[in-house]
Each structure stands twice: as C-alpha cells, then as structure tokens.
Design a protein around this motif. Structure first.
Motif, PDB file in Angstrom:
ATOM      1  N   UNK A  24       0.830  -1.206   0.000  1.00 33.90           N
ATOM      2  CA  UNK A  24       0.000   0.000   0.000  1.00 33.90           C
ATOM      3  C   UNK A  24       0.862   1.252   0.000  1.00 33.90           C
ATOM      4  N   UNK A  25       0.303   2.319  -0.524  1.00 38.90           N
ATOM      5  CA  UNK A  25       0.966   3.616  -0.489  1.00 38.90           C
ATOM      6  C   UNK A  25       1.332   3.943   0.950  1.00 38.90           C
ATOM      7  N   UNK A  26       2.564   4.405   1.146  1.00 36.52           N
ATOM      8  CA  UNK A  26       3.040   4.734   2.480  1.00 36.52           C
ATOM      9  C   UNK A  26       3.828   3.627   3.152  1.00 36.52           C
ATOM     10  N   UNK A  27       3.668   2.389   2.673  1.00 39.55           N
ATOM     11  CA  UNK A  27       4.444   1.278   3.225  1.00 39.55           C
ATOM     12  C   UNK A  27       5.929   1.499   2.943  1.00 39.55           C
ATOM     13  N   UNK A  28       6.766   0.968   3.805  1.00 36.39           N
ATOM     14  CA  UNK A  28       8.199   0.977   3.531  1.00 36.39           C
ATOM     15  C   UNK A  28       8.482  -0.086   2.483  1.00 36.39           C
ATOM     16  N   UNK A  29       9.233   0.251   1.473  1.00 35.59           N
ATOM     17  CA  UNK A  29       9.522  -0.699   0.405  1.00 35.59           C
ATOM     18  C   UNK A  29      10.866  -1.367   0.590  1.00 35.59           C
ATOM     19  N   UNK A  30      10.872  -2.690   0.585  1.00 38.78           N
ATOM     20  CA  UNK A  30      12.115  -3.436   0.723  1.00 38.78           C
ATOM     21  C   UNK A  30      12.414  -4.288  -0.504  1.00 38.78           C
ATOM     22  N   UNK A  31      11.489  -4.275  -1.478  1.00 39.09           N
ATOM     23  CA  UNK A  31      11.687  -5.072  -2.693  1.00 39.09           C
ATOM     24  C   UNK A  31      10.872  -4.486  -3.830  1.00 39.09           C
ATOM     25  N   UNK A  32      11.335  -4.727  -5.028  1.00 37.54           N
ATOM     26  CA  UNK A  32      10.525  -4.503  -6.220  1.00 37.54           C
ATOM     27  C   UNK A  32      10.056  -5.879  -6.665  1.00 37.54           C
ATOM     28  N   UNK A  33       9.173  -5.942  -7.636  1.00 37.26           N
ATOM     29  CA  UNK A  33       8.624  -7.223  -8.070  1.00 37.26           C
ATOM     30  C   UNK A  33       8.633  -7.332  -9.590  1.00 37.26           C
ATOM     31  N   UNK A  34       9.002  -8.507 -10.074  1.00 36.27           N
ATOM     32  CA  UNK A  34       8.906  -8.858 -11.491  1.00 36.27           C
ATOM     33  C   UNK A  34       7.739  -9.837 -11.603  1.00 36.27           C
TER      34      UNK A  34
END
Length: 119
Positions: A24-34
């Motif tokens: 969700x918007x605002x979450x901390x991002x630790x990965x991108x996804x393919x």
C-alpha cells in the motif's frame, strides 16, 4: 516495460490471489517485483494509473530513492511475482546492463505519462 527473461526459473517467487493487496501507499519498500504471470494494478490516491503484466515490474522506486511506497499494488488476477531486494537490485544494475536500461525506460515512460497528465 519488460525486462530480460532472466527470472523465468526463479525459485523464490511468491503467489498472490486476485484482489490481494501486495503493498500500500506509504508502506516501507524493501523489494521490487517482477511479474512471472498475471497482472497487477497500480493505483495512486485511489485511481488506477497502470496495469502491469507478465515480465513487467513495479515497486522499483522504493529501492532507488529509499522512500515509502507512492502507489498501492493489487493483484488484478492470480499472479506469481519475483521479489527483488535492494542487494539483488544493485547487483543486477551492475552486472546486467539491460536490466538497468529497462528500469530507466520504465521510469521515463511513467514520468512522461505523469507530465502529459495521463496519470
């Protein structure tokens, strides 16, 4: 919006059922996804701005600028995703030039759409 098919035999793929929120918007991002299979809808402030399909990717901004998610990602269909963490992302950018070029192309296209008022 497709990257080289270097993730087709990935063993760390994760599955999401249609309708499940991936982040969700605002979450901390630790990965991108393919995306190995299926489709994912990206929305900003409740408005769908893009549907990403097989061999596409999303979530890269959180790795590039180390900030919170700007969009919400929801599985539009059942999908299989390959998570790419920061360490692997940096390795891929360094060792697979086509990967880095494709990430830049997608970012540029997304920015152009924003500039053109499409998003």
């Amino acid at each position: 919006m497709k990257i080289p098919n270097i993730f087709e035999d990935e063993t760390k793929a994760v599955s999401f059922a249609a309708g499940v929120t991936i982040f969700s918007s605002g979450d901390q991002g630790e990965a991108m996804f393919v995306i190995q299979s299926g489709q994912v809808e990206l929305s900003v402030k409740g408005k769908v701005v893009e549907t990403v399909g097989e061999d596409g990717f999303f979530g890269e901004m959180a790795l590039i600028e180390d900030g919170p998610r700007t969009a919400t990602a929801v599985a539009k269909s059942d999908c299989v995703l390959v998570p790419i963490n920061r360490q692997r992302f940096e390795f891929m950018v360094h060792e697979v030039p086509q990967f880095a070029v494709e990430v830049m192309r997608v970012l540029s296209r997304r920015l152009r759409r924003l500039d053109d008022g499409v998003v």
